[in-house]
Design a protein around this motif. Sequence first.
Motif, PDB file in Angstrom:
ATOM      1  N   ASN A  12      -7.653  10.812   2.832  1.00 31.51           N
ATOM      2  CA  ASN A  12      -8.408  11.433   1.756  1.00 31.51           C
ATOM      3  C   ASN A  12      -9.481  10.512   1.206  1.00 31.51           C
ATOM      4  O   ASN A  12     -10.587  10.956   0.907  1.00 31.51           O
ATOM      5  N   GLN A  13      -9.142   9.250   1.029  1.00 35.48           N
ATOM      6  CA  GLN A  13     -10.133   8.322   0.494  1.00 35.48           C
ATOM      7  C   GLN A  13     -11.358   8.247   1.392  1.00 35.48           C
ATOM      8  O   GLN A  13     -12.458   7.958   0.929  1.00 35.48           O
ATOM      9  N   ALA A  64      -5.557   2.975  -4.103  1.00 39.93           N
ATOM     10  CA  ALA A  64      -6.353   2.690  -5.289  1.00 39.93           C
ATOM     11  C   ALA A  64      -5.751   1.560  -6.118  1.00 39.93           C
ATOM     12  O   ALA A  64      -6.471   0.696  -6.599  1.00 39.93           O
ATOM     13  N   LYS A  65      -4.455   1.555  -6.267  1.00 41.31           N
ATOM     14  CA  LYS A  65      -3.837   0.613  -7.197  1.00 41.31           C
ATOM     15  C   LYS A  65      -3.330  -0.653  -6.527  1.00 41.31           C
ATOM     16  O   LYS A  65      -2.628  -1.442  -7.156  1.00 41.31           O
ATOM     17  N   LEU A  89       2.215   1.572  -3.705  1.00 39.86           N
ATOM     18  CA  LEU A  89       1.283   1.763  -4.818  1.00 39.86           C
ATOM     19  C   LEU A  89       0.124   2.687  -4.489  1.00 39.86           C
ATOM     20  O   LEU A  89      -0.529   3.180  -5.402  1.00 39.86           O
ATOM     21  N   GLY A  90      -0.160   2.893  -3.212  1.00 39.26           N
ATOM     22  CA  GLY A  90      -1.328   3.670  -2.846  1.00 39.26           C
ATOM     23  C   GLY A  90      -2.562   2.788  -2.756  1.00 39.26           C
ATOM     24  O   GLY A  90      -2.590   1.657  -3.256  1.00 39.26           O
ATOM     25  N   GLN A 144       2.738   8.561   3.246  1.00 43.56           N
ATOM     26  CA  GLN A 144       1.982   8.733   2.016  1.00 43.56           C
ATOM     27  C   GLN A 144       0.679   7.937   2.095  1.00 43.56           C
ATOM     28  O   GLN A 144      -0.389   8.435   1.728  1.00 43.56           O
ATOM     29  N   LEU A 145       0.800   6.717   2.565  1.00 45.88           N
ATOM     30  CA  LEU A 145      -0.393   5.875   2.683  1.00 45.88           C
ATOM     31  C   LEU A 145      -1.419   6.485   3.632  1.00 45.88           C
ATOM     32  O   LEU A 145      -2.619   6.496   3.348  1.00 45.88           O
ATOM     33  N   LEU A 200       0.828  -1.207   0.000  1.00 47.75           N
ATOM     34  CA  LEU A 200       0.000   0.000   0.000  1.00 47.75           C
ATOM     35  C   LEU A 200       0.863   1.257   0.000  1.00 47.75           C
ATOM     36  O   LEU A 200       0.531   2.246  -0.653  1.00 47.75           O
ATOM     37  N   GLY A 201       1.949   1.209   0.738  1.00 48.36           N
ATOM     38  CA  GLY A 201       2.825   2.373   0.780  1.00 48.36           C
ATOM     39  C   GLY A 201       3.485   2.657  -0.552  1.00 48.36           C
ATOM     40  O   GLY A 201       3.780   3.805  -0.871  1.00 48.36           O
ATOM     41  N   ASP A 227      -3.173   9.225   1.967  1.00 46.58           N
ATOM     42  CA  ASP A 227      -4.035   8.644   0.946  1.00 46.58           C
ATOM     43  C   ASP A 227      -5.329   8.131   1.574  1.00 46.58           C
ATOM     44  O   ASP A 227      -6.432   8.471   1.135  1.00 46.58           O
TER      45      ASP A 227
END
Lengths: 216, 216
Positions: A128-129, A44-45, A41-42, A121-122, A38-39, A125
């Motif tokens: 926000n999601q 979503a991906k 690719l984020g 970053q995760l 997750l860290g 992310d």
Amino acid sequence: MAVPPAPSVADPVATAAARVSKHDTRRDQLAESALTTLGQLGYAKTSLREIAQHSPYSHGVVHYYFSNKEELITYCVRYYKRTCVTRYDEIVSSSETAEELQSRFAAKLAETIREEGPMHQLWYDLRNQSMFEPALREVVLEIDGQLEAMIWRVISRYADLAGRPAALDPSTTYGMLDGLFAQSLLSWATGPREAREDVLAVLSARVDTLMPSLLA
Amino acid sequence: MAVPPAPSVADPVATAAARVSKHDTRRDQLAESALTTLGQLGYAKTSLREIAQHSPYSHGVVHYYFSNKEELITYCVRYYKRTCVTRYDEIVSSSETAEELQSRFAAKLAETIREEGPMHQLWYDLRNQSMFEPALREVVLEIDGQLEAMIWRVISRYADLAGRPAALDPSTTYGMLDGLFAQSLLSWATGPREAREDVLAVLSARVDTLMPSLLA
DNA sequence: CCCGATTCTTGACGACTGTCAAGGAAATCT
DNA sequence: AGATTTCCTTGACAGTCGTCAAGAATCGGG
């Protein structure tokens, strides 16, 4: 990590407990694999197959330990939080002057980006999601509150050491510092690699000069 | 919106221009449909079919006006930016005292969440995605710079009116205010609807009381 | 050592995605 | 009017996704 499983004895209670602990260990192991994925690719991906590929197992095993993708994700977030929301507590308890706390906190903010950039970053992310995905809201709200409390432990201790009261409420203080942190993280993550240390130095300097004005 | 197409005359230059303008009008129209969809669902869950469903056309038309999903998205972001980065300029130019600018700016921050919440959610979504998706970095960096400049126009004018210099550099000022803004947006978007106005009032009050300390 | 429970792999399903090609519909030009 | 370019729809493609079921592999207790 956790306690190793007890040697095989004819104790149904102990073995059942060992079983449970092994089950939980696997969940944590999968959570860790998931977090690195997750860290990178984020949210979503990141697919379940991708998570499994970063783990020693195949993609089907996820549904043996988690019923949903959603359950895996929220489990990951809470798992991550466990080690995360006490990040500055050592500094808080061991600093003996306001100046020391100020400079060590400023340095630590930069250090945690350097050491755990993708995890942050995760976090942003996911936070926000949660604006688009109601399923994430509960866990995000919970962790955001803990982060705010973490920051407030720093600032209120800082105020104590300086002998002056804090100028702002916990939420405003957290919002401001979080904004600076997120800004630096963004430019750390998207800018050229050679500039990374400069970005972190700027963050440290900014927080260091800003902190006195957080007191009344 | 744009100039209406010229009536048919035997002027190849004029008709070619009308063609181009019509083509661009369609692109803008699609961008607007895409923006409302993106604002509702977020970047990750927005598909081209979903965008087309929020537009008067079918899903295939997207590839007639845009070569990529990526091109559509970045076009959307720039299109959105056009109307967005001058949001406070009227206040800046028409305010005649520091106090007026201060309170009107604080109120406008809250107002733009109320009026365009989903667009701001989208912006923060895209800005975060740029940490994972290099294709977004260029446009995000460009707009983020424009937003910083927009904020700085407010603060430097505020400093002028107050007769005192700004205390911080543009980037730090932007980072702090953006943090407060994002924080309020998050709780506006994820909290209960009845609490929305309270969230906005708190944001206004915070910025209003904070602004004087942005001056030296 | 063998049996049963646990753990893991494999392969498949329906749904969804971005992309594109073929052709119908509409507008424009001569 | 017919001819031609522009515009838009439809349907299909290859790929990926979450999910699940069937069975192989592994492990522990008798």
